[in-house]
Design a protein around this motif. Structure first.
Motif, PDB file in Angstrom:
ATOM      1  N   LYS A 182      19.238  25.638 -15.684  1.00 17.78           N
ATOM      2  CA  LYS A 182      18.696  24.904 -16.613  1.00 17.78           C
ATOM      3  C   LYS A 182      17.311  24.210 -16.617  1.00 17.78           C
ATOM      4  O   LYS A 182      17.537  23.097 -15.445  1.00 17.78           O
ATOM      5  N   GLY A 183      16.415  24.402 -17.317  1.00 19.60           N
ATOM      6  CA  GLY A 183      15.285  23.443 -17.134  1.00 19.60           C
ATOM      7  C   GLY A 183      14.815  23.664 -15.623  1.00 19.60           C
ATOM      8  O   GLY A 183      13.634  22.795 -15.285  1.00 19.60           O
ATOM      9  N   HIS A 189      18.772  24.844 -23.191  1.00 17.80           N
ATOM     10  CA  HIS A 189      17.833  24.919 -22.134  1.00 17.80           C
ATOM     11  C   HIS A 189      17.381  26.647 -22.095  1.00 17.80           C
ATOM     12  O   HIS A 189      16.746  27.201 -21.474  1.00 17.80           O
ATOM     13  N   LEU A 190      18.370  27.339 -23.047  1.00 23.38           N
ATOM     14  CA  LEU A 190      18.104  28.843 -23.188  1.00 23.38           C
ATOM     15  C   LEU A 190      17.469  29.288 -24.369  1.00 23.38           C
ATOM     16  O   LEU A 190      17.386  28.074 -25.240  1.00 23.38           O
ATOM     17  N   ALA A 229      18.722  34.420 -25.812  1.00 21.01           N
ATOM     18  CA  ALA A 229      19.801  34.296 -24.893  1.00 21.01           C
ATOM     19  C   ALA A 229      20.876  33.924 -25.539  1.00 21.01           C
ATOM     20  O   ALA A 229      21.972  34.209 -24.947  1.00 21.01           O
ATOM     21  N   ARG A 282      12.814  28.218 -26.257  1.00 13.99           N
ATOM     22  CA  ARG A 282      14.160  27.722 -26.039  1.00 13.99           C
ATOM     23  C   ARG A 282      14.630  26.787 -27.101  1.00 13.99           C
ATOM     24  O   ARG A 282      13.674  26.317 -27.849  1.00 13.99           O
ATOM     25  N   LEU A 337      26.015  25.773 -28.020  1.00 17.95           N
ATOM     26  CA  LEU A 337      24.502  26.298 -27.495  1.00 17.95           C
ATOM     27  C   LEU A 337      24.126  25.704 -26.609  1.00 17.95           C
ATOM     28  O   LEU A 337      24.190  24.634 -26.508  1.00 17.95           O
ATOM     29  N   SER A 338      23.343  26.390 -25.647  1.00 17.82           N
ATOM     30  CA  SER A 338      22.743  25.638 -24.718  1.00 17.82           C
ATOM     31  C   SER A 338      21.243  25.647 -24.839  1.00 17.82           C
ATOM     32  O   SER A 338      20.485  26.290 -25.314  1.00 17.82           O
ATOM     33  N   ASN A 358      22.978  28.822 -16.856  1.00 20.58           N
ATOM     34  CA  ASN A 358      23.141  27.577 -17.040  1.00 20.58           C
ATOM     35  C   ASN A 358      22.428  26.835 -15.864  1.00 20.58           C
ATOM     36  O   ASN A 358      22.140  25.719 -15.914  1.00 20.58           O
ATOM     37  N   PHE A 381      24.529  35.713 -25.841  1.00 23.15           N
ATOM     38  CA  PHE A 381      25.768  35.394 -25.282  1.00 23.15           C
ATOM     39  C   PHE A 381      26.694  35.645 -26.422  1.00 23.15           C
ATOM     40  O   PHE A 381      27.977  36.223 -26.147  1.00 23.15           O
ATOM     41  N   ILE A 382      26.532  35.316 -27.640  1.00 22.06           N
ATOM     42  CA  ILE A 382      27.378  35.495 -28.883  1.00 22.06           C
ATOM     43  C   ILE A 382      27.706  36.993 -28.993  1.00 22.06           C
ATOM     44  O   ILE A 382      29.032  37.428 -29.089  1.00 22.06           O
ATOM     45  N   ARG A 424      26.729  32.943 -19.019  1.00 27.45           N
ATOM     46  CA  ARG A 424      26.204  31.870 -19.499  1.00 27.45           C
ATOM     47  C   ARG A 424      26.197  30.930 -18.415  1.00 27.45           C
ATOM     48  O   ARG A 424      25.202  30.024 -18.362  1.00 27.45           O
TER      49      ARG A 424
END
Lengths: 256, 239
Positions: free
Chosen positions: A25-26, B81-82, B86, B119, B78-79, A22, B90-91, A18
């Motif tokens: 990211k973006g 950006h994903l 995704a 996203r 939670l992200s 990240n 992760f979970i 993760r």
């Protein structure tokens, strides 16, 4: 017990993936900056050393010498910072009952290790072939020194991260320590560049030993008179023991 | 006993909420359906953090003998950006579940369609809240901690209620917050939290009567999200 260990490894792996995801990211500068920062520093130092000849040891190729110091040192600094941040502050991921601050710290440092190890391999292979310093004398010793430096950074991160929970201004001292280590940690020199009467002022520092081990392991032309893997191991064990004990002891201390 | 807080002391400092729980005893037996009712100023977030091991008590002990979910539908981890996929992966990795099977189940239950590859920050809010709810509810826990049941589009609320009903048949439920209406339907015992004390009731009617008698303080204009933990979670999403 083995099931618990397996679970913890899976948790750390999930958190590391993760973290790595990240970085992108973006499609911002996360990953690019990790690449550019050490590259720029190596470039600046390379130019400076060309201008002031004599600052580079004559028996070592300059770019390879700098990469062996700068990239592992940046990884060390990042590992200290990543563990410090994970341990000293709260995180939303702690809402998962199976995630602990130690998992977050290890995952964060592992992410930095992956990035800098990849950069290290990329730079060192390219420049050492270009400069005729390929192959390394003892690749295993180089990898072991790299891992030792990472472990050392994590250990220090645990100690200062837990200490910062009761004394937050410690963050400032970490910055000063990093600055001092940039100058005294052997990033840009080897110990033989100084008279032996000065060596005791440097050799207390385990980071310097790791740097010496890296150069000793890579260059056929250099044998470090001071590098001691046993001394580094003692520091790693001491810092981890102290750091994890403090972390365990301070779980009841609220986050600032 | 699945979750037990014994003689716990905890100082709660969350924004304007400042109170101390002293000598708190709380027991959630295996498979029990328990409501933890309290107004926003009761500091229930701190109690949930203790139950989930996200925080440690100042004094006292907490024991957990079964698997516990995180506060569902929490979204802070939670992200954005994903993609939804995704985040679901992760979970799945975190809980050692087959990634593909879990992702397929989330996509199918939530009817996300192509949105599963969008996203998080490009996803409509109500679908995001549904996703946050499902990734927790579709994992096999012994105890589910819910901080809100109003996830997803309004037309899907019936399906959500059905899913929660199914979970309540096979696992324990801890419903946290101010949702007395759902607590009455789902739970058979309750703790009412107010001014640093927790009162236990094995009669839901009495618990709700007590809870209703506690006046909610006026919510600040700046704190308009405070009444809705789901919305608050989404706004506080990390990264």
């Amino acid at each position: 017990m083995f099931a618990d260990i397996r679970t913890q490894i899976n948790v750390i792996a999930a958190l590391t993936i993760r973290e790595l995801q990240n970085l992108m990211k973006g499609y911002n500068y996360g990953f690019a900056w990790a690449l550019l920062e050490p590259l720029m520093f190596i470039g600046i130092m390379r130019v400076a050393r060309s201008a002031f000849k004599g600052l580079t040891p004559p028996n070592m190729q300059p770019s390879t010498f700098l990469i062996l110091g700068i990239v592992p040192f940046y990884m060390y600094i990042q590992a200290v910072g990543a563990v410090y941040k994970s341990i000293s502050s709260s995180d939303n991921l702690l809402k998962f009952p199976r995630v602990t601050p130690v998992d977050l710290a290890i995952a964060s440092a592992l992410c930095d290790f992956c990035i800098y190890f990849a950069l290290f391999i990329l730079f060192i292979v390219f420049f050492s072939i270009y400069e005729g310093a390929w192959p390394p004398q003892n690749p295993l010793a180089v990898v072991a020194a790299f891992i030792a430096l990472w472990m050392l950074g994590m250990g220090l991160g645990f100690v200062v991260g837990t200490a910062a929970r009761v004394f937050p201004p410690l963050k400032q001292f970490v910055s000063y320590y990093n600055l001092a280590n940039r100058m005294m940690g052997g990033m840009l020199f080897v110990i033989t560049m100084f008279p032996s009467s000065f060596w005791p002022y440097f050799t207390w520092n385990p980071v310097l030993h790791c740097m010496e081990m890296l150069r000793d392991g890579w260059f056929v032309t250099y044998t470090s008179p001071v590098a001691s893997p046993a001394y580094v191991m003692e520091w790693i064990l001491g810092l981890w023991l102290l750091g994890l004990s403090l972390e365990r002891f301070q779980r009841r201390v609220p986050y600032v | 006993m699945s979750i037990e807080l014994r003689n716990v002391t905890k100082k709660v400092r969350m924004g304007h909420i400042k109170l101390t729980y002293t000598g708190l005893d709380l027991a959630i037996p295996d498979g029990a359906r328990v409501a933890l009712l309290g107004r926003k100023e009761a500091g229930l977030d701190a109690i949930v953090n203790l139950i989930c091991a996200a925080d440690a008590p100042d004094k006292g002990t907490i024991t957990r003998t079964q698997s516990i979910s995180w506060p569902i539908p929490g979204a802070g981890f939670l992200s954005k950006h994903l993609t939804l996929a995704a985040n679901a992966r992760f979970i799945a990795r975190l809980y050692e579940t087959n990634e593909e099977a879990f992702l397929a189940r989330v996509a199918e239950t939530g009817r996300f369609g192509d949105l599963i590859n969008a996203r998080m920050d490009e996803c409509p809010t109500e679908m995001r809240s549904l996703f946050c709810f499902l990734i927790g509810a579709l994992l096999p826990f012994d105890h589910y901690i819910f901080t809100g049941l109003n996830a997803g589009p309004k037309e899907d609320r019936g399906r959500i209620a059905e899913l929660v009903g199914e979970l309540a048949q096979r696992a324990g439920i801890v419903l946290v917050g101010q949702d007395a209406k759902n607590a009455e339907v789902l739970c058979d015992r309750a703790y009412v939290f107010n001014e640093g004390t927790a009162t236990y009731y094995d009669d839901m009617e009495a618990a709700i009567e007590h809870f209703s008698s506690i006046e909610a303080r006026e919510v600040d204009e700046d704190d308009f999200m405070g009444a809705d933990p789901e919305l608050e979670d989404l706004v506080n999403m990390d990264f």
